[in-house]
Write a protein that holds these residues in place. Structure first.
Motif, PDB file in Angstrom:
ATOM      1  N   LEU A 330       0.837  -1.203   0.000  1.00  0.00           N
ATOM      2  CA  LEU A 330       0.000   0.000   0.000  1.00  0.00           C
ATOM      3  C   LEU A 330       0.873   1.255   0.000  1.00  0.00           C
ATOM      4  CD1 LEU A 330      -2.657   1.551   0.315  1.00  0.00           C
ATOM      5  CD2 LEU A 330      -2.521   1.132   2.788  1.00  0.00           C
ATOM      6  N   ALA A 331       1.877   1.258   0.836  1.00  0.00           N
ATOM      7  CA  ALA A 331       2.743   2.448   0.938  1.00  0.00           C
ATOM      8  C   ALA A 331       3.390   2.754  -0.408  1.00  0.00           C
ATOM      9  CB  ALA A 331       3.799   2.212   2.013  1.00  0.00           C
ATOM     10  N   ARG A 332       3.885   1.724  -1.102  1.00  0.00           N
ATOM     11  CA  ARG A 332       4.529   1.942  -2.398  1.00  0.00           C
ATOM     12  C   ARG A 332       3.525   2.442  -3.436  1.00  0.00           C
ATOM     13  NH1 ARG A 332       7.327  -2.503  -0.801  1.00  0.00           N
ATOM     14  NH2 ARG A 332       5.922  -3.978  -1.840  1.00  0.00           N
ATOM     15  N   ALA A 333       2.351   1.830  -3.420  1.00  0.00           N
ATOM     16  CA  ALA A 333       1.334   2.233  -4.405  1.00  0.00           C
ATOM     17  C   ALA A 333       0.932   3.690  -4.203  1.00  0.00           C
ATOM     18  CB  ALA A 333       0.112   1.314  -4.291  1.00  0.00           C
ATOM     19  N   ARG A 334       0.858   4.112  -2.966  1.00  0.00           N
ATOM     20  CA  ARG A 334       0.481   5.509  -2.689  1.00  0.00           C
ATOM     21  C   ARG A 334       1.548   6.469  -3.198  1.00  0.00           C
ATOM     22  NH1 ARG A 334      -2.308   6.395   3.139  1.00  0.00           N
ATOM     23  NH2 ARG A 334      -2.673   8.393   2.117  1.00  0.00           N
ATOM     24  N   LEU A 335       2.799   6.041  -3.082  1.00  0.00           N
ATOM     25  CA  LEU A 335       3.883   6.902  -3.574  1.00  0.00           C
ATOM     26  C   LEU A 335       3.905   6.964  -5.092  1.00  0.00           C
ATOM     27  CD1 LEU A 335       6.862   5.989  -1.216  1.00  0.00           C
ATOM     28  CD2 LEU A 335       5.745   8.225  -1.430  1.00  0.00           C
ATOM     29  N   GLU A 336       3.580   5.842  -5.712  1.00  0.00           N
ATOM     30  CA  GLU A 336       3.707   5.752  -7.172  1.00  0.00           C
ATOM     31  C   GLU A 336       2.524   6.347  -7.928  1.00  0.00           C
ATOM     32  OE1 GLU A 336       4.235   1.581  -7.699  1.00  0.00           O
ATOM     33  OE2 GLU A 336       6.268   1.597  -6.856  1.00  0.00           O
ATOM     34  N   ASP A 337       1.364   6.385  -7.296  1.00  0.00           N
ATOM     35  CA  ASP A 337       0.163   6.803  -8.015  1.00  0.00           C
ATOM     36  C   ASP A 337      -0.607   7.829  -7.181  1.00  0.00           C
ATOM     37  OD1 ASP A 337      -2.293   7.069  -9.253  1.00  0.00           O
ATOM     38  OD2 ASP A 337      -2.433   4.956  -9.830  1.00  0.00           O
ATOM     39  N   GLN A 338      -0.497   9.088  -7.592  1.00  0.00           N
ATOM     40  CA  GLN A 338      -1.133  10.158  -6.805  1.00  0.00           C
ATOM     41  C   GLN A 338      -2.660  10.058  -6.813  1.00  0.00           C
ATOM     42  OE1 GLN A 338       0.136  12.374  -4.526  1.00  0.00           O
ATOM     43  NE2 GLN A 338       1.758  10.870  -4.877  1.00  0.00           N
ATOM     44  N   ALA A 339      -3.215   9.571  -7.924  1.00  0.00           N
ATOM     45  CA  ALA A 339      -4.683   9.435  -7.979  1.00  0.00           C
ATOM     46  C   ALA A 339      -5.150   8.399  -6.963  1.00  0.00           C
ATOM     47  CB  ALA A 339      -5.110   9.041  -9.388  1.00  0.00           C
ATOM     48  N   PHE A 340      -4.407   7.311  -6.875  1.00  0.00           N
ATOM     49  CA  PHE A 340      -4.740   6.278  -5.883  1.00  0.00           C
ATOM     50  C   PHE A 340      -4.534   6.821  -4.468  1.00  0.00           C
ATOM     51  CE2 PHE A 340      -2.928   2.848  -3.165  1.00  0.00           C
ATOM     52  CZ  PHE A 340      -4.103   2.154  -2.935  1.00  0.00           C
ATOM     53  N   ASN A 341      -3.446   7.520  -4.292  1.00  0.00           N
ATOM     54  CA  ASN A 341      -3.142   8.094  -2.972  1.00  0.00           C
ATOM     55  C   ASN A 341      -4.270   9.019  -2.503  1.00  0.00           C
ATOM     56  OD1 ASN A 341      -1.500   8.628  -0.692  1.00  0.00           O
ATOM     57  ND2 ASN A 341      -0.915  10.589  -1.627  1.00  0.00           N
ATOM     58  N   ARG A 342      -4.813   9.754  -3.451  1.00  0.00           N
ATOM     59  CA  ARG A 342      -5.898  10.676  -3.133  1.00  0.00           C
ATOM     60  C   ARG A 342      -7.145   9.885  -2.696  1.00  0.00           C
ATOM     61  NH1 ARG A 342      -6.204  15.024  -7.703  1.00  0.00           N
ATOM     62  NH2 ARG A 342      -6.830  13.226  -8.918  1.00  0.00           N
ATOM     63  N   TRP A 343      -7.406   8.780  -3.378  1.00  0.00           N
ATOM     64  CA  TRP A 343      -8.562   7.941  -3.023  1.00  0.00           C
ATOM     65  C   TRP A 343      -8.383   7.361  -1.619  1.00  0.00           C
ATOM     66  CZ3 TRP A 343      -9.107   2.475  -2.374  1.00  0.00           C
ATOM     67  CH2 TRP A 343     -10.427   2.022  -2.310  1.00  0.00           C
ATOM     68  N   VAL A 344      -7.164   6.941  -1.322  1.00  0.00           N
ATOM     69  CA  VAL A 344      -6.909   6.386   0.020  1.00  0.00           C
ATOM     70  C   VAL A 344      -7.164   7.459   1.082  1.00  0.00           C
ATOM     71  CG1 VAL A 344      -5.118   5.452   1.559  1.00  0.00           C
ATOM     72  CG2 VAL A 344      -5.264   4.650  -0.816  1.00  0.00           C
ATOM     73  N   ARG A 345      -6.747   8.691   0.779  1.00  0.00           N
ATOM     74  CA  ARG A 345      -6.925   9.779   1.769  1.00  0.00           C
ATOM     75  C   ARG A 345      -8.396   9.995   2.119  1.00  0.00           C
ATOM     76  NH1 ARG A 345      -2.986  13.184  -0.740  1.00  0.00           N
ATOM     77  NH2 ARG A 345      -4.642  14.512  -1.536  1.00  0.00           N
ATOM     78  N   THR A 346      -9.264   9.956   1.116  1.00  0.00           N
ATOM     79  CA  THR A 346     -10.666  10.267   1.380  1.00  0.00           C
ATOM     80  C   THR A 346     -11.536   9.043   1.619  1.00  0.00           C
ATOM     81  OG1 THR A 346     -11.022  10.343  -1.016  1.00  0.00           O
ATOM     82  CG2 THR A 346     -10.756  12.456   0.123  1.00  0.00           C
ATOM     83  N   ASN A 347     -11.230   7.940   0.972  1.00  0.00           N
ATOM     84  CA  ASN A 347     -12.179   6.819   0.945  1.00  0.00           C
ATOM     85  C   ASN A 347     -11.752   5.607   1.762  1.00  0.00           C
ATOM     86  OD1 ASN A 347     -12.956   8.568  -1.258  1.00  0.00           O
ATOM     87  ND2 ASN A 347     -14.315   6.941  -1.938  1.00  0.00           N
ATOM     88  N   VAL A 348     -10.614   5.683   2.423  1.00  0.00           N
ATOM     89  CA  VAL A 348     -10.140   4.543   3.200  1.00  0.00           C
ATOM     90  C   VAL A 348     -10.012   4.944   4.664  1.00  0.00           C
ATOM     91  CG1 VAL A 348      -8.233   2.924   3.551  1.00  0.00           C
ATOM     92  CG2 VAL A 348      -8.977   3.487   1.223  1.00  0.00           C
ATOM     93  N   ALA A 349     -10.550   4.100   5.541  1.00  0.00           N
ATOM     94  CA  ALA A 349     -10.517   4.382   6.982  1.00  0.00           C
ATOM     95  C   ALA A 349      -9.791   3.273   7.717  1.00  0.00           C
ATOM     96  CB  ALA A 349     -11.946   4.519   7.514  1.00  0.00           C
ATOM     97  N   ALA A 350      -9.341   3.628   8.918  1.00  0.00           N
ATOM     98  CA  ALA A 350      -8.575   2.668   9.722  1.00  0.00           C
ATOM     99  C   ALA A 350      -9.474   1.532  10.210  1.00  0.00           C
ATOM    100  CB  ALA A 350      -7.958   3.384  10.916  1.00  0.00           C
TER     101      ALA A 350
END
Lengths: 573, 100
Positions: A330-350
């Motif tokens: 997950l950490a690598r994918a967030r670094l590599e893909d800003q669009a995905f990272n943005r989705w994680v910020r808003t749409n993913v919860a702990a």
């Protein structure tokens, strides 16, 4: 509630429901009840079609089965108990949508699903299909205790103290066809959460329950009463700070009895419990409830721990893998893909389970219809739930879906799959994550259209960079004062009105259905649809100009007041 | 009670079996197309048409008939109120959600 609940065995394979989905698993007793209920309504429909029942006689019967007559067709509202579904149930929705509707369904602010294009003659067959997967449309209409709603993150939220699903199921069983509470003065809505963050909008329900624990770990409830929106909105008032678990049913019976005895039946607009609580005052209302409670044979109503244990046992647990708390994938994918990272910020919860996450699927693509899902999309989401989330799907009161048990490693693949079906938008909690009722495009009660306005606002703010720059901002749109779109508690609320035969929209600012609930204040005269979209732009503009570091929209509004917003919106009028 | 107006009127209802919007025709039956509706020029004509519609409702053909104000145009009657215009034309939105 059956005293033998604790003794019943989970029997998921009988109807093919995913065995690890966190729903309450029915047994043969439940299924026989549903079957009888469908047969009863089948006979009632036949009698109506044969002319043995008039519309006046039939209407209360169809409403008891969730069937409304709307502008263009019958509408069937299906109950989703506390918002939890299995993949098979969602596929069955898709099948019904294809076979009996126009190929889609609409998720509502009460965590239910509505089919908008139903034929009366088809309803018994549809109820058969629903019963096949342990679903029904009971208590989705009428003056009864409606389908209980809850936190869409129940059982998995990292901030959860008590899993509210077990108590929501207790309330469902207690309230189903309760003879004393089937003909209340008006409908009665209960919401329950067990977390510090309120995702269930407790403050706007007839009764809101917050499950919590005392210092010794015992479960109890904070009880709120008299919240509601509609023509006369109120934030609920605290009735009890601590209600022991075993008194839950007895106390709620006392609340309902006081309402049943004193609630007004002479005026539909003054019949909800919020009016009674307001007119009596919370202290006098509390005295009445406590007096009724004291008169009741409380021992007979005691919610025995064995009953809770039995119900808890009917909820399958998920066989989580032992994972590292933080996923390297997950950490690598967030670094590599800003669009995905943005989705994680808003749409993913702990998630409370290490290595897992909660993913929100916003049903709000740019320019889309809030809450609408096509049959193909339903099938695709069901497949994703099977693949990534133990076959379970949650519905939120904000008209979104949730996959509650996703391995963090799987989030990149899940997001790609969601994007492929049009639901990968990174906008949960943002300005385009709009709640909108069906409005005048479907609803017989509406004064103005809601959906086209939601679509236009969504298109105006479609730029995700801009949305993320604006941050949390909740727009809620209702097509009439009944407020199914929760406009009173929108950060920006929009109410459709009929202004001398022309649709117009009244804006409110500062509402909230979060932990500290608030009813928004009306900004000024109603605007046209065109003006409303521009007004939203103006409000956002003032906020961005005025906000200080870290402030959300509501924070800035609280600091600078309404005047700068009002001045800007009405400057050209 | 609905306000009585001088506007021409057509009579509408929902069909019992499927809830479809229907319009009363000159032949005294129902059509799903408003273009087929018989326009009543005055209140007396509308009341007479409503009588036919109520008899139809009593035969369990339709539900809750009522009269709707319209403007008479070349293409046929056009409801004056947005609600009735939407009933006649269908939802003003694309009813099927589109995938990206």
């Amino acid at each position: 509630m059956s005293p033998t609940a604790a003794a019943r065995q989970i029997d998921p394979p009988a109807n093919g429901l995913p065995s690890h989905a966190g729903i309450y698993h029915y047994d043969q007793v439940d299924r026989d009840f549903l079957k009888q209920r469908v047969e009863q309504f089948r006979r009632q429909v036949a009698r109506r079609l044969a002319g043995e029942l008039t519309e006046d006689e039939f209407k209360p019967l169809r409403l008891m089965n969730g069937l409304y007559l709307q502008l263009h067709a019958y509408m069937l509202r299906v109950a989703v108990p506390y918002g939890v579904l299995t993949s098979r149930q969602v596929r069955q929705f898709g099948r019904i949508a294809r076979q009996y509707d126009k190929g889609f369904g609409h998720f509502t602010t009460r965590q239910n699903l509505q089919f908008n294009w139903i034929k009366l003659v088809d309803v018994p067959a549809i109820l058969d299909l629903l019963a096949e997967v342990d679903l029904h449309a009971i208590q989705t209409s009428g003056n009864c205790i409606r389908n209980v709603t809850s936190d869409q993150f129940a059982g998995v939220a990292s901030d959860e103290v008590v899993d509210p699903r077990h108590y929501a199921e207790v309330l469902r069983q207690w309230s189903t066809l309760h003879p004393e509470f089937s003909f209340l003065p008006r409908k009665f809505k209960i919401a329950i959460t067990g977390s510090s963050a309120d995702r269930a909008a407790i403050c706007i329900h007839d009764v809101g329950l917050i499950a919590k624990r005392d210092a010794d770990g015992n479960v109890g409830f904070e009880v709120y009463v008299g919240g509601g929106l509609g023509r006369t909105p109120f934030i609920a008032k605290k009735l009890r700070d601590w209600l022991p678990e075993d008194q839950l049913i007895a106390y709620l019976e006392a609340v309902l009895r006081v309402y049943n005895a004193y609630g007004r039946r002479d005026n539909i607009y003054k019949a909800r419990i919020k009016i009674l609580v307001h007119e009596l005052g919370i202290d006098a209302f509390r005295n009445e409830v406590e007096a009724e409670f004291a008169r009741m044979p409380v021992a007979e109503y005691r919610l025995e721990p064995t009953i809770i244990d039995g119900i808890r046992a009917r909820f399958a647990s998920q066989p989580y893998e032992a994972l590292e708390p933080i996923s390297g994938v997950l950490a690598r994918a967030r670094l590599e893909d800003q669009a995905f990272n943005r989705w994680v910020r808003t749409n993913v919860a702990a998630h409370r389970q290490p290595g897992y996450a909660i993913a929100t699927i916003t049903l709000k693509p740019a320019g889309g219809i809030p809450g609408d899902v096509s049959a193909d999309q339903m099938d695709a989401i069901a497949d994703l739930a099977d693949h990534y989330s133990f076959g379970e799907i949650r519905v939120t009161h904000e008209q979104n879906l949730v996959l509650a048990h996703v391995r963090q490693d799987d989030l990149p693949a899940l997001w790609k799959a969601l994007s492929a079906i049009g639901f990968g938008e990174a906008n949960s909690g943002l300005i385009t994550d709009i709640i909108a009722c069906p409005g005048l495009d479907y609803c017989a009660l509406a004064n103005a259209r809601s959906i086209p306005l939601a679509q236009r606002i969504s298109e105006r703010f479609a730029d995700l960079d801009r949305q993320h720059h604006i941050g949390e901002l909740k727009i809620k749109i209702s097509g009439c004062i009944n407020a199914c779109g929760h406009h009173h508690v929108g950060h920006i609320g929009i109410l459709g009105v009929d202004k001398k035969g022309v649709e117009a929209y009244q804006l409110t600012l500062g509402g909230s259905a979060a932990e500290v609930g608030a009813i928004g204040d009306i900004m000024g005269p109603a605007l046209s649809a065109d003006e409303t979209v521009d007004a939203i732009e103006s409000v956002v503009g003032v906020y961005l100009e005025q906000r200080q570091d870290g402030e959300r929209f509501l924070d800035t509004l609280a600091r600078i007041g309404h005047t700068p917003f009002k001045d800007k919106v009405y400057a050209s009028h | 009670m609905a306000r009585v107006t001088d506007a021409p009127k057509v009579v509408t209802a929902n069909r019992l079996q499927d809830g479809a919007v229907v319009w009363l025709t000159a032949a005294g039956d129902w059509s799903t197309r408003i273009a087929d509706a018989q326009v009543q020029a005055d209140a007396a004509g509308a009341e007479a048409a409503l009588g036919i519609a109520r008899a139809s409702a009593a035969r369990q053909e339709v539900v809750e008939p009522y009269a709707v104000d319209v403007a008479v145009e070349a293409a046929g009657p056009r409801p004056l109120k947005t609600r009735e215009w939407i009933r006649a034309a269908g939802p003003s939105i694309d009813a099927i959600p589109t995938a990206a």
